[in-house]
Enzyme design. Structure first.
Site, PDB file in Angstrom:
ATOM      1  CD  GLU A   1      -2.186  -1.260  -2.701  1.00 13.80           C
ATOM      2  OE1 GLU A   1      -3.360  -1.433  -3.070  1.00 13.80           O
ATOM      3  OE2 GLU A   1      -1.867  -0.681  -1.670  1.00 13.80           O
TER       4      GLU A   1
ATOM      5  CB  CYS B   1      -5.926  -2.158  -1.506  1.00 13.50           C
ATOM      6  SG  CYS B   1      -4.971  -1.863  -0.009  1.00 13.50           S
TER       7      CYS B   1
END
Length: 526
Positions: A264, A301
């Site tokens: 990720e 994020c």
């Protein structure tokens, strides 16, 4: 609180074979903390991977219930970590105690969620096509399929979530649930925190009689390459930068036996503010959006890094209000000096761009991050300017104004893959902009309606992933029960004697799990 000794965790023992040492630091003052950590040697990386490989046969063959007991024991150990632990994490990361307590609860909750997944058995993905000896023109053989853990998994700790995406975080929980021993690379920003959590995992492993080497942890810079390239490692979990994730993907692909990397990496998480919503509740949207941008100093994020709206007097007023609110936000301490340095560089790149306007935010100075607001010409998106696609990790967002629905659609088509996209809309907006949802489905892993992306619920339906560069593999998620599937692979048994089949596939179905049998789901024995 037990003494922090800073040695690597290998095969159930501690190891400090090398001469190089590392220090953890106070995130607020920058001073070195009184802990010394041993940089793992190449030999220790090899030993950790070999320990995981040795543990794999016994660990994967344990019943799902035994692995569930292990995960629940880890959760109990995490919950028992006291106020001294919370203070330590806060000192290493500058995160407030309330945030850390919530993150600890989420981390133990993830362990318990995967324990539930193991007990209900759906992770096996059991499928059975029974033999059809009378079928013409050819008979059908008996075929039975289920999934096993891929083998030892290398997990890299994240900087921004010292608990939920680190030592006992989602990647570790999913790998252990799948029957895969873990070699964890501790993040340099919170090594003392990592040691405390690793101790909790080891205590749980000992309490539940897990094989030695089921969990291993190494410290150090530059050890990631040796770990990813080690032939015993069969998959990688990573949360971090696009540069770091891309490098790991390249290393894994270049191995004699390539392995998957579930990374990720980068997302700007666009927020689309549609006209009717702006008219009905523009001030409220502005206040909520700014709160999302600066929450946790923007170190998520899923931080909303791009705001898109259709040009109008209301959108002009909305932009002005965002500017006012951003100017009112205080500076905050970031996770560490490296994160602050990267944030300053990202802000400066936006300031230096001739087609990007700085709307709000004080100049960066001192050791804290100042929130910022920018506005970019939509042509930068349409022309593929890479700066608009780059995540600025911190409390900054950028506004893009489009002329009409057609230009909005073109702007979205130009975006790279994202973790999230948000539609701030009234019912009329959704009806008149029906083309947006099918487009966003192609771009993101999660579409939000009238909410803000900073915050990820841990459950069965959550997707925390998305097309590249949000992740290296859009078919998975790093949050939620589906995350276990990244570390499983299918095995098929043809005409296998019933007694040799895994229990999940036996005719008697002793586990009582749901199986796809001849195209129909059933729990009953055959």
């Amino acid at each position: 609180m037990s003494e922090i000794i800073g040695h690597n965790y290998i095969g159930g023992a501690r190891s400090a074979a090398g001469s190089l040492t590392l220090h953890s630091h106070d995130a607020s003052t920058g001073e070195a903390l009184p802990f010394i950590f041993s940089q793992a040697t190449v030999g220790e990386v090899d030993a950790a991977a070999q320990a995981a490989a040795s543990a794999y046969p016994a660990f994967r063959n344990l019943s799902a219930n035994r692995r569930a007991e292990f995960l629940e024991a880890i959760a109990t150990q995490l919950d028992a970590l006291g106020d001294d632990f919370i203070a330590l994490v806060s000192r290493e990361t500058a995160l407030p105690s309330g945030r850390i307590q919530g993150e600890r609860a989420r981390t133990s909750g993830q362990m318990r969620l995967f324990a539930q997944v193991l007990r209900r058995g759906d992770f096996y993905g059991a499928r059975i096509d029974r033999a059809l000896p009378e079928r013409q023109p050819l008979p059908r053989v008996d075929l039975r399929q289920y999934r096993i853990g891929v083998g030892p998994v290398a997990v890299f700790g994240a900087s921004n979530f010292p608990l939920t995406f680190s030592t006992a975080g989602g990647d570790t929980a999913a790998a252990l649930a799948a029957g895969c021993p873990v070699v964890f690379k501790a993040h340099s920003g919170h090594m003392a925190t990592a040691e405390r959590v690793a101790d909790a995992i080891i205590r749980a492993a000992e309490q539940t009689d897990m094989p030695k080497g089921v969990f291993n942890m190494i410290y150090g810079a530059g050890v990631g390459e040796a770990l990813v390239k080690h032939p015993a490692i069969q998959a990688v979990g990573f949360t971090g930068s696009l540069t770091g994730g891309g490098a790991l993907c390249d290393m894994a692909a270049a191995r004699p036996q390539p392995i998957p990397v579930f990374a990720e990496m980068s997302s700007i998480n666009p927020v689309l503010v549609l006209p009717e919503a702006l008219q009905v509740r523009g001030e409220k949207i502005a206040s909520e959006l700014v709160a999302s941008v600066v929450q946790g100093c923007g170190q998520f994020c899923t931080n909303p890094g791009l705001v898109i709206g259709i040009g109008s007097p209301r959108f002009f007023a909305f932009t002005a209000l965002l500017s006012t609110l951003i100017n009112e936000q205080p500076a905050q301490t970031m996770l560490n000096a490296g994160t602050l340095h990267s944030y300053r560089n990202g802000v400066q790149a936006l300031l230096d761009h001739p087609a990007i306007s700085h709307l709000a935010g004080k100049a960066q100075q001192g050791a804290q991050a100042q929130p910022q607001l920018f506005k970019a010409d939509v042509r930068l998106l349409l022309d593929g300017d890479p700066l608009l696609q780059e995540e600025v990790f911190g409390p900054t967002t950028l506004i893009v104004e489009v002329a009409d629905k057609a230009e909005l659609q073109r702007a979205l088509e130009s975006l790279h893959g994202q973790l999230t996209a948000t539609l701030i809309a009234e019912a009329g907006d959704l009806q008149s902009h029906g083309e947006l949802l099918p487009l966003l489905e192609q771009k993101v892993g999660r579409v939000l309606f009238n909410g803000y992306p900073t915050g990820v619920e841990v459950g069965d339906a959550m997707v925390h992933g998305g097309p590249y560069p949000a992740t290296s593999d859009a078919r998975g998620t790093s949050v939620g029960s589906l995350a276990i599937e990244r570390f499983l692979r299918p095995v098929c048994y043809q005409n296998c004697p019933d007694a040799l089949l895994p229990e999940a596939l036996q005719n008697a179905n002793p586990l009582g799990i749901n199986r796809l049998v001849d195209g129909h789901y059933q729990r009953a024995p055959l």
